[in-house]
Design a protein around this motif. Sequence first.
Motif, mmCIF file in Angstrom:
data_model
loop_
_atom_site.group_PDB
_atom_site.id
_atom_site.type_symbol
_atom_site.label_atom_id
_atom_site.label_comp_id
_atom_site.label_asym_id
_atom_site.label_seq_id
_atom_site.Cartn_x
_atom_site.Cartn_y
_atom_site.Cartn_z
ATOM 1 N N ASP A 1 -11.559 -34.783 39.593
ATOM 2 C CA ASP A 1 -10.756 -33.565 39.515
ATOM 3 C C ASP A 1 -9.367 -33.942 38.994
ATOM 4 O O ASP A 1 -9.045 -35.109 38.773
ATOM 5 C CB ASP A 1 -10.661 -32.922 40.899
ATOM 6 N N GLY A 2 -8.523 -32.938 38.801
ATOM 7 C CA GLY A 2 -7.180 -33.198 38.301
ATOM 8 C C GLY A 2 -6.638 -31.987 37.575
ATOM 9 O O GLY A 2 -7.096 -30.858 37.781
ATOM 10 N N ALA A 3 -5.676 -32.224 36.723
ATOM 11 C CA ALA A 3 -5.072 -31.139 35.947
ATOM 12 C C ALA A 3 -6.006 -30.732 34.816
ATOM 13 O O ALA A 3 -6.527 -31.575 34.089
ATOM 14 C CB ALA A 3 -3.727 -31.583 35.382
ATOM 15 N N ASP A 4 -6.202 -29.441 34.683
ATOM 16 C CA ASP A 4 -7.056 -28.950 33.600
ATOM 17 C C ASP A 4 -6.389 -29.164 32.241
ATOM 18 O O ASP A 4 -7.056 -29.444 31.247
ATOM 19 C CB ASP A 4 -7.352 -27.466 33.810
ATOM 20 N N VAL A 5 -5.054 -29.007 32.200
ATOM 21 C CA VAL A 5 -4.285 -29.192 30.966
ATOM 22 C C VAL A 5 -3.011 -29.962 31.302
ATOM 23 O O VAL A 5 -2.368 -29.695 32.319
ATOM 24 C CB VAL A 5 -3.910 -27.837 30.312
ATOM 25 N N ARG B 1 -7.405 -21.004 32.443
ATOM 26 C CA ARG B 1 -7.993 -19.856 33.139
ATOM 27 C C ARG B 1 -7.303 -19.643 34.477
ATOM 28 O O ARG B 1 -6.706 -20.567 35.035
ATOM 29 C CB ARG B 1 -9.486 -20.087 33.361
ATOM 30 N N PRO B 2 -7.384 -18.437 35.042
ATOM 31 C CA PRO B 2 -6.841 -18.228 36.384
ATOM 32 C C PRO B 2 -7.433 -19.230 37.372
ATOM 33 O O PRO B 2 -8.639 -19.483 37.382
ATOM 34 C CB PRO B 2 -7.274 -16.791 36.703
ATOM 35 N N GLY B 3 -6.557 -19.818 38.189
ATOM 36 C CA GLY B 3 -7.002 -20.794 39.169
ATOM 37 C C GLY B 3 -6.967 -22.227 38.693
ATOM 38 O O GLY B 3 -7.225 -23.145 39.474
ATOM 39 N N THR B 4 -6.652 -22.453 37.412
ATOM 40 C CA THR B 4 -6.548 -23.814 36.904
ATOM 41 C C THR B 4 -5.109 -24.316 37.075
ATOM 42 O O THR B 4 -4.215 -23.581 37.474
ATOM 43 C CB THR B 4 -6.950 -23.881 35.426
ATOM 44 N N LEU C 1 6.436 -19.551 29.160
ATOM 45 C CA LEU C 1 5.282 -19.035 28.425
ATOM 46 C C LEU C 1 4.028 -19.063 29.289
ATOM 47 O O LEU C 1 3.200 -18.142 29.233
ATOM 48 C CB LEU C 1 5.072 -19.846 27.142
ATOM 49 N N LEU C 2 3.870 -20.111 30.083
ATOM 50 C CA LEU C 2 2.728 -20.169 30.992
ATOM 51 C C LEU C 2 2.812 -19.071 32.042
ATOM 52 O O LEU C 2 1.812 -18.425 32.364
ATOM 53 C CB LEU C 2 2.669 -21.542 31.658
ATOM 54 N N VAL C 3 4.014 -18.838 32.571
ATOM 55 C CA VAL C 3 4.204 -17.776 33.559
ATOM 56 C C VAL C 3 3.878 -16.419 32.951
ATOM 57 O O VAL C 3 3.216 -15.576 33.576
ATOM 58 C CB VAL C 3 5.645 -17.794 34.102
ATOM 59 N N ALA C 4 4.327 -16.192 31.712
ATOM 60 C CA ALA C 4 4.183 -14.879 31.083
ATOM 61 C C ALA C 4 2.781 -14.594 30.578
ATOM 62 O O ALA C 4 2.381 -13.426 30.525
ATOM 63 C CB ALA C 4 5.179 -14.752 29.926
ATOM 64 N N THR C 5 2.028 -15.638 30.209
ATOM 65 C CA THR C 5 0.762 -15.388 29.511
ATOM 66 C C THR C 5 -0.466 -15.951 30.214
ATOM 67 O O THR C 5 -1.570 -15.835 29.688
ATOM 68 C CB THR C 5 0.808 -15.964 28.081
ATOM 69 N N THR C 6 -0.294 -16.591 31.386
ATOM 70 C CA THR C 6 -1.444 -17.134 32.102
ATOM 71 C C THR C 6 -1.287 -16.861 33.594
ATOM 72 O O THR C 6 -0.257 -16.371 34.048
ATOM 73 C CB THR C 6 -1.597 -18.659 31.901
#
Length: 344
Positions: free
Chosen positions: A233-237, A163-166, A183-188
Amino acid sequence: MRAVRMTAPGVLEQVEVPNPTAGPGEVLVRVGAVGACHSDLHILDAPAGLFPTPMTLGHEIAGTVDTLGAGVSGWSAGDRAAVYGIIGCGHCRACLRGNENQCREIPVGGIGLSRDGGLAEYVVVPASRLLRVGDLDLTQAAPLTDAGLTPYHAIQLAREKLRPGTTCVVIGIGGLGHMAVQLLVATTAVRIVAVDTSVAALDLASRLGAHDVVQAGPDSVDRIRTLVGSPPDGADVVLDFVGADPTLTTARQVVASGGQVLLVGLAGGTLPVRPVADEPPTLPLETSVEVPFWGTRAELREVIALARDGVLRADVQTFPLAEAPEAYDLLRRGEIHGRAVIVP
């Protein structure tokens, strides 16, 4: 025709073989480009009998339709296409849903895996495996079929958490990892943290849009933690495109509670799971782990669309067919940046 074949376990050589002929439902493709993948090295290194020999390797294929077998329609000589490499059984529940990468009958079947692949001047493929690429450069189209498709599929599996902000940590900026960043840059709208041992790979990740880069080493977990926060807390993915013990240790130590680890790389590492109350857990609570495999034909069509729109581009090193064994040696030694592509 010339072909680069695994003539025995561990032996890769260029040989002369008869031109193949398309059977019913098949298409003869003149190979324009074929990507060299770490999976090919695993096939070469596999014990005798696990994969057929002799066999022409190469499952990342793009080329031009040459001739059609009986019963094939919708294609004409000269059409440019990418090849979806997986061939499932076609009748299990997964295949019937379009998830041939989850086939319940043929776990690892396909072009360059269980039948001759694209490291040759021509290859025969079922017509159902072809997807149009238009005027896309074939050296760009070929890597899309795995190096583009596999990270896209992994990202799709994690889409709910991206999600935005993750934050997403991408470990291994090689053939697949550098595509994942794009792909992350283009789609998230996520924050991307790229991790690799190579400074050149990290420079590439920065140019492609990664927000932060961390050189892998003894202090890399601490450095990532300064970016993603302290537990829980940490990396979401976390996308691990290496899959070795050190990278999986990093992945589990930086993922957030409720996060997701996707183990994509095939370097033979182990991810322990120990949810014991009186001992430090090996994974945070509510963390999920998935092992993506390739992707679907529908997803490959979407990857091709992104490339044709100009938002996805493979960083390639090209080699003539005669130098394919050398390209694989470079790949084994970790000296390929981006994707090696063989042009017959």
